[in-house]
Write an enzyme that holds these catalytic residues in place. Structure first.
Site, PDB file in Angstrom:
ATOM      1  N   CYS A 125      -2.456  12.045   5.291  1.00  0.00           N
ATOM      2  CA  CYS A 125      -1.850  11.174   6.521  1.00  0.00           C
ATOM      3  C   CYS A 125      -0.202  11.942   6.718  1.00  0.00           C
ATOM      4  O   CYS A 125       0.051  11.537   7.933  1.00  0.00           O
ATOM      5  CB  CYS A 125      -1.679   9.770   6.031  1.00  0.00           C
ATOM      6  SG  CYS A 125      -3.330   9.002   6.039  1.00  0.00           S
ATOM      7  N   HIS A 127       6.238  16.916  -2.970  1.00  0.00           N
ATOM      8  CA  HIS A 127       5.047  17.207  -3.394  1.00  0.00           C
ATOM      9  C   HIS A 127       4.825  16.976  -4.803  1.00  0.00           C
ATOM     10  O   HIS A 127       5.564  17.567  -5.461  1.00  0.00           O
ATOM     11  CB  HIS A 127       4.252  18.683  -3.051  1.00  0.00           C
ATOM     12  CG  HIS A 127       2.950  18.850  -2.987  1.00  0.00           C
ATOM     13  ND1 HIS A 127       2.195  18.344  -3.947  1.00  0.00           N
ATOM     14  CD2 HIS A 127       2.227  19.241  -1.856  1.00  0.00           C
ATOM     15  CE1 HIS A 127       0.777  18.364  -3.438  1.00  0.00           C
ATOM     16  NE2 HIS A 127       0.863  19.133  -2.279  1.00  0.00           N
ATOM     17  N   HIS A 173       5.071   5.252   8.076  1.00  0.00           N
ATOM     18  CA  HIS A 173       3.549   5.382   8.225  1.00  0.00           C
ATOM     19  C   HIS A 173       2.914   4.179   7.987  1.00  0.00           C
ATOM     20  O   HIS A 173       2.959   3.511   7.122  1.00  0.00           O
ATOM     21  CB  HIS A 173       3.136   6.227   7.304  1.00  0.00           C
ATOM     22  CG  HIS A 173       1.465   6.511   6.893  1.00  0.00           C
ATOM     23  ND1 HIS A 173       0.936   6.735   8.223  1.00  0.00           N
ATOM     24  CD2 HIS A 173       0.779   6.239   6.076  1.00  0.00           C
ATOM     25  CE1 HIS A 173      -0.545   6.791   7.646  1.00  0.00           C
ATOM     26  NE2 HIS A 173      -0.658   6.531   6.314  1.00  0.00           N
ATOM     27  N   HIS A 217      -1.033  -3.545  13.663  1.00  0.00           N
ATOM     28  CA  HIS A 217      -1.853  -4.875  14.130  1.00  0.00           C
ATOM     29  C   HIS A 217      -2.621  -3.968  15.328  1.00  0.00           C
ATOM     30  O   HIS A 217      -3.880  -4.493  15.490  1.00  0.00           O
ATOM     31  CB  HIS A 217      -0.840  -5.494  14.530  1.00  0.00           C
ATOM     32  CG  HIS A 217      -1.492  -6.756  15.075  1.00  0.00           C
ATOM     33  ND1 HIS A 217      -1.916  -7.093  16.430  1.00  0.00           N
ATOM     34  CD2 HIS A 217      -2.006  -7.971  14.636  1.00  0.00           C
ATOM     35  CE1 HIS A 217      -2.271  -8.013  16.903  1.00  0.00           C
ATOM     36  NE2 HIS A 217      -2.353  -8.654  15.506  1.00  0.00           N
ATOM     37  N   HIS A 255      16.612   3.630  13.905  1.00  0.00           N
ATOM     38  CA  HIS A 255      15.144   3.464  13.899  1.00  0.00           C
ATOM     39  C   HIS A 255      14.555   3.920  12.813  1.00  0.00           C
ATOM     40  O   HIS A 255      14.590   5.085  12.217  1.00  0.00           O
ATOM     41  CB  HIS A 255      14.566   4.122  15.048  1.00  0.00           C
ATOM     42  CG  HIS A 255      15.469   3.483  16.516  1.00  0.00           C
ATOM     43  ND1 HIS A 255      15.449   2.301  16.928  1.00  0.00           N
ATOM     44  CD2 HIS A 255      16.291   4.068  17.149  1.00  0.00           C
ATOM     45  CE1 HIS A 255      16.040   1.994  17.982  1.00  0.00           C
ATOM     46  NE2 HIS A 255      16.542   3.340  18.178  1.00  0.00           N
ATOM     47  N   ASN A 288      -4.770   1.905  11.173  1.00  0.00           N
ATOM     48  CA  ASN A 288      -4.162   3.265  10.373  1.00  0.00           C
ATOM     49  C   ASN A 288      -4.747   4.672  11.064  1.00  0.00           C
ATOM     50  O   ASN A 288      -5.958   4.743  10.689  1.00  0.00           O
ATOM     51  CB  ASN A 288      -4.490   3.163   8.861  1.00  0.00           C
ATOM     52  CG  ASN A 288      -3.909   4.376   8.182  1.00  0.00           C
ATOM     53  OD1 ASN A 288      -3.636   5.453   8.745  1.00  0.00           O
ATOM     54  ND2 ASN A 288      -4.154   4.447   6.697  1.00  0.00           N
TER      55      ASN A 288
END
Length: 498
Positions: free
Chosen positions: A224, A303, A391, A420, A387, A424
């Site tokens: 993702c 990572h 994810h 919502h 802001h 995802n």
């Protein structure tokens, strides 16, 4: 018994002390230079203009010295500007909005689960419990192949979904920016779990008849967070290829990855992942600087793949019956927290004001030298960003980051509402969140945005953007939020009883 001392944590005076401290430390150089410059000015006034001219004439500068000094200044300025990295602008972006025919209300999802898993009621009950607490709404979408009973995850159906999502996002980007296919110099497509031959990037090139000398890349298997990896790759390429446009396409194809087995760890993604995709136009052309929405400031990648637990916490494998699925381990959130901590350690010095860095340093020294039990100081990232785009991997992910970064409900609103409304959507979720902030009319010139993404491997990646101009709500006609933004934000209960 009434408290003996007042609650200093909520004291208004303490609030102003903190604000005063932040202003003093963040503007220390300015405050220090003001009296020095004032003193120099008063001294010049005191001695008078004649004395200043006498001092200048006593320097005895000849023409050769003046020319050499001028040449040195020009040379240093030239080296500085030549070595300065090119500015990377985000001209605009477009998010895919699935058709209403692809919507999967809770009742439809559960009915299909009961029919598909008719021999395993415990798995059906597990999915229902996850869905009730997921934070998803009734309008999320799954691709057409998943609507069949049983689902038909064929190669043809997967290609059909890829074409629908990617081409729709690209068409919308062309319409919004006026970009022509022949003007694309760099193309990067990222899709983690669907990697056909020819590649998805080749599919885009074939559809839009892009130039034969285009630099194209196809990223797969990176989870993702691959969207920000693509942004990082585009940035590096734009640094070495002047006067270029780069298009990044981020998506996840759901069709071939819908799990039809019984393993609970593999059923979890079925409840969370939904259709989505985004196309982003980046450019290093100076002519684009005025109309561009954002300027890329930083990309930081972390990572944790060297650790075995981190490597296997999101893992594609076969279950005991030979059915392939994505397994999400229970220690996923703990591993994500460690990855976030490493990422924050790197990005903090780049973005935090001096006041926060000083407090963090003093606390660290105190823990080392005075008392190791001192509570570590968590920097206030609200001082660095207006802001936050976290994810939308699930309610637990957003809750954990809100708690660890001490963010308000408003700071996490874009992430929760995106989860919502769209679910995802993997690597493209960050762009739906940015679209939400814009659709609400909250983005002002100079505002800073922090995008945070997590991915298999395990990775935590961050991107920092600075708003180039105030974005008006009238610009959101093609936004996926255009027809529903007035309904948001909505209250999302802890549990939705099905």
């Amino acid at each position: 018994m009434p408290p003996i001392l007042p609650d200093f944590s909520n004291s208004v005076k303490l609030k102003y002390v903190k604000l005063g401290y932040q202003y003093l430390v963040n503007h220390f150089l300015t405050l220090a230079l003001v009296p020095i410059m004032a003193g120099i000015f008063l001294e010049v006034v005191r001695i008078g203009p004649e004395e200043v001219l006498n001092l200048w004439s006593s320097l005895h500068l000849d023409l050769v010295q003046i020319l050499c000094s001028s040449f040195l200044i020009i040379f240093i300025a030239t080296v500085y500007f030549m070595s300065k990295p090119r500015s990377i602008f985000l001209v605009d972006y477009a998010c895919y909005k699935p058709p209403v025919t692809c919507r999967v209300p809770f009742s439809t999802f559960m009915e299909h689960s009961r029919l598909i898993l008719s021999n395993n009621p415990k798995s059906v009950e597990f999915q229902m419990r996850i869905l009730e607490r997921s934070g998803l709404g009734e309008e999320t979408c799954l691709p057409p192949a998943i609507h069949y009973i049983p689902p038909q995850p064929t190669m043809e159906a997967a290609r059909g979904e890829a074409e629908l999502v990617i081409f729709s996002a690209m068409d919308s980007l062309f319409e919004k920016t006026g970009l022509k296919p022949k003007d694309i110099d760099i193309l990067i497509v990222n899709c983690s779990l669907f990697s056909p031959t020819p590649s998805l990037s080749a599919m885009v090139i074939n559809k839009y008849k892009l130039r034969s000398n285009i630099r194209s890349f196809n990223l797969s298997g990176m989870g993702c967070s691959a969207g920000l990896i693509s942004i990082d790759l585009a940035r590096d390429l734009l640094q070495v290829h002047p006067n270029s446009n780069a298009v990044v396409v981020s998506t996840e194809i759901i069709t071939p990855n819908y799990y039809q087995g019984k393993e609970r760890a593999m059923l979890l993604p079925n409840c969370l992942f939904r259709m989505g995709g985004a196309a982003i136009l980046l450019s290093n052309r100076r002519s684009e600087s005025r109309r561009a929405k954002y300027r890329l400031v930083h990309v930081v990648r972390t990572h944790k793949g060297a650790d075995d637990k981190a490597f296997r916490c999101v893992f594609e494998e076969e279950d005991r019956e030979g059915k392939v699925g994505i397994s999400l381990q229970k220690d996923l959130m703990a591993i994500a927290g460690e990855a976030l901590k490493s990422n924050i350690t790197t990005i903090g010095p780049l973005v935090l004001p001096a006041s926060e860095q000083l407090l963090f340093l003093l606390t660290l020294i105190g823990r080392k030298l005075v008392n190791p039990k001192w509570k570590p100081y968590i920097p206030d990232f609200k001082q660095a960003f207006e802001h936050f785009c976290i994810h939308a991997g699930g309610r637990a992910v957003i809750d954990e980051l809100q708690k660890n970064l001490q963010l308000s409900a408003e700071h996490c609103e874009a992430s929760r509402m995106t989860l919502h409304r769209f679910g995802n959507t993997s690597s493209s979720s960050l762009w739906y969140e940015l679209g939400y902030i814009e659709a609400k009319g909250r983005m002002r010139k100079g505002d800073r945005v922090w995008q945070i993404a997590f991915g298999s491997g395990f990775k935590c990646n961050s991107a920092v953007w600075k708003c180039n101009r105030t974005i008006k709500t009238a610009e959101n006609d093609g936004s996926p939020w255009a027809d529903c933004i007035e309904r948001y934000p909505v209250h999302i209960p802890e549990v939705v009883k099905l």
